[in-house]
Scaffold this active site. Structure first.
Site, mmCIF file in Angstrom:
data_model
loop_
_atom_site.group_PDB
_atom_site.id
_atom_site.type_symbol
_atom_site.label_atom_id
_atom_site.label_comp_id
_atom_site.label_asym_id
_atom_site.label_seq_id
_atom_site.Cartn_x
_atom_site.Cartn_y
_atom_site.Cartn_z
ATOM 1 N N HIS A 8 -0.553 6.393 6.620
ATOM 2 C CA HIS A 8 0.105 6.552 7.926
ATOM 3 C C HIS A 8 -0.784 7.113 9.030
ATOM 4 O O HIS A 8 -0.267 7.560 10.046
ATOM 5 C CB HIS A 8 1.388 7.396 7.811
ATOM 6 C CG HIS A 8 2.326 6.910 6.766
ATOM 7 N ND1 HIS A 8 2.990 5.711 6.875
ATOM 8 C CD2 HIS A 8 2.703 7.451 5.585
ATOM 9 C CE1 HIS A 8 3.744 5.544 5.804
ATOM 10 N NE2 HIS A 8 3.580 6.576 5.003
ATOM 11 N N ILE A 36 0.870 -1.173 0.000
ATOM 12 C CA ILE A 36 0.000 0.000 0.000
ATOM 13 C C ILE A 36 0.908 1.224 0.000
ATOM 14 O O ILE A 36 1.741 1.387 0.898
ATOM 15 C CB ILE A 36 -0.904 0.025 1.243
ATOM 16 C CG1 ILE A 36 -1.796 -1.214 1.282
ATOM 17 C CG2 ILE A 36 -1.741 1.303 1.279
ATOM 18 C CD1 ILE A 36 -2.546 -1.385 2.587
ATOM 19 N N GLU A 72 4.975 0.695 7.879
ATOM 20 C CA GLU A 72 6.103 1.625 7.886
ATOM 21 C C GLU A 72 5.743 2.947 8.544
ATOM 22 O O GLU A 72 4.592 3.378 8.519
ATOM 23 C CB GLU A 72 6.603 1.885 6.464
ATOM 24 C CG GLU A 72 7.276 0.677 5.855
ATOM 25 C CD GLU A 72 8.068 1.008 4.622
ATOM 26 O OE1 GLU A 72 8.017 2.163 4.135
ATOM 27 O OE2 GLU A 72 8.747 0.097 4.111
#
Length: 184
Positions: A157, A85, A182
């Protein structure tokens, strides 16, 4: 403080050598060899292709330590299926191709339609346009391409985006698969 006090029975030449080494810059000591680079960090450091690529170097070792079993997979054991993604500039598509070679089956997901330009069917790199907040879309990715060996969430995020994607995609992960988020 002299070493002889700590090692009273050592021969003088050994004490001299030890004292000399202790006075040497630690980085220049014979035992200060740098560990060999893992293959992913080596690719990160040498990457100079288009599309561009921006990644934190320390991610290379972390990825390698967790996906080594996938890297070591033979062609006979099947392809490595990755869902990522967040395609952005497309550089990671090339990195994963270097890491896995002909074993790679890559699906990238991004909300930006311009990312479709990084699709390379001949290299088994597919780009799908959609949101990680869209559970119907994510379930479709699972049905169409899954289950996956490695899922990377490098998308929006936000907590909502991460949790929404993980709720759907966790069930689309192979046994011994790896799910990475991440930039937390």
């Amino acid at each position: 403080m002299p070493l002889q006090q700590f090692i009273p029975h050592a021969i003088p030449s050994a004490l001299q050598l030890a004292e000399a080494l202790l006075q040497t810059d630690p980085a220049k000591r014979p035992s200060a060899k740098k560990p060999a680079l893992d293959p992913i960090t080596a690719i990160y450091q040498s990457y100079n292709e288009d599309p561009g690529f921006h990644h934190w170097m320390h991610f290379g070792r972390a990825y390698y330590d967790n996906i080594k079993h996938l890297i070591d997979r033979t062609e006979d054991e099947g392809r490595v299926k990755i869902l990522e993604i967040g395609v952005q500039s497309g550089g990671s598509t090339r990195v994963w191709k270097q890491v896995f070679g002909s074993k790679l089956d890559y699906v990238g997901v991004d909300i930006n339609p311009n990312c479709k330009q990084f699709e390379k069917p001949a290299d088994r790199i597919k780009i799908e346009i959609g949101s990680q907040l869209d559970e119907v879309f994510l379930k479709q990715m699972c049905r169409q391409y899954g289950p996956f060996d490695f899922i990377i969430d490098d998308g929006g995020h936000t907590t909502q985006m991460i949790v929404t994607a993980m709720k759907v995609l966790w069930y689309c992960l192979e046994d011994r698969g790896v799910y990475a988020v991440e930039d937390l």
